[in-house]
Design a protein around this motif. Structure first.
Motif: not given
Length: 130
Positions: A57-59, A51, A53-54, A100-102, A61
């Motif tokens: 962008t709140g993403t 995993t 996390y960005d 990916s998911v927000a 992956s």
């Protein structure tokens, strides 16, 4: 021509037929469950994922690193409150594929596999720092 009176050969034939029948019955009772003919339930994919996390962008992956390929439509991202955040996607997922998911910072996301018969298996729990 008359009726046969010597029946000694008959008992040998009958015993051989019975022996073959018993062997076939034993083979079938072991072989059928061993090859899964009676059990049509799909097995949970054995996967290793990474995993990332960005925060910008709140993403979130998730990358499939190793293990079994699987049907992307059967793997769901589920929020802490049980709401679906989407699936991995359509089609076959193989090593190297990413989804990916927000998500919000601090949110908990579960990656859940659903079998064709409705059974669910947990693949991953991710909790963001927040």
């Amino acid at each position: 021509m008359g009726l046969r009176t010597d029946r000694r050969g008959d008992s040998r034939v009958v015993s051989e037929v019975l022996l073959v029948g018993i062997v076939l019955l034993l083979f079938a009772s072991i072989a059928v469950p061993a090859v899964g003919v009676l059990d049509h339930t799909a097995e949970r994919p054995n996967v290793a994922v990474r995993t990332s996390y960005d925060a910008g962008t709140g993403t979130l992956s998730v990358t499939h690193l190793n293990g079994d390929g699987f049907d992307g439509g059967r793997v769901h991202f589920v929020g802490a409150d049980g709401t679906s955040l989407g699936t991995w996607g359509e089609g076959r997922v193989e090593v190297g594929d990413r989804a990916s998911v927000a998500v919000s910072p601090g949110e908990t996301v579960r990656l859940v596999w659903r079998s064709p018969d409705g059974r669910t298996e947990l693949l991953l729990v991710w909790t963001g720092a927040g």
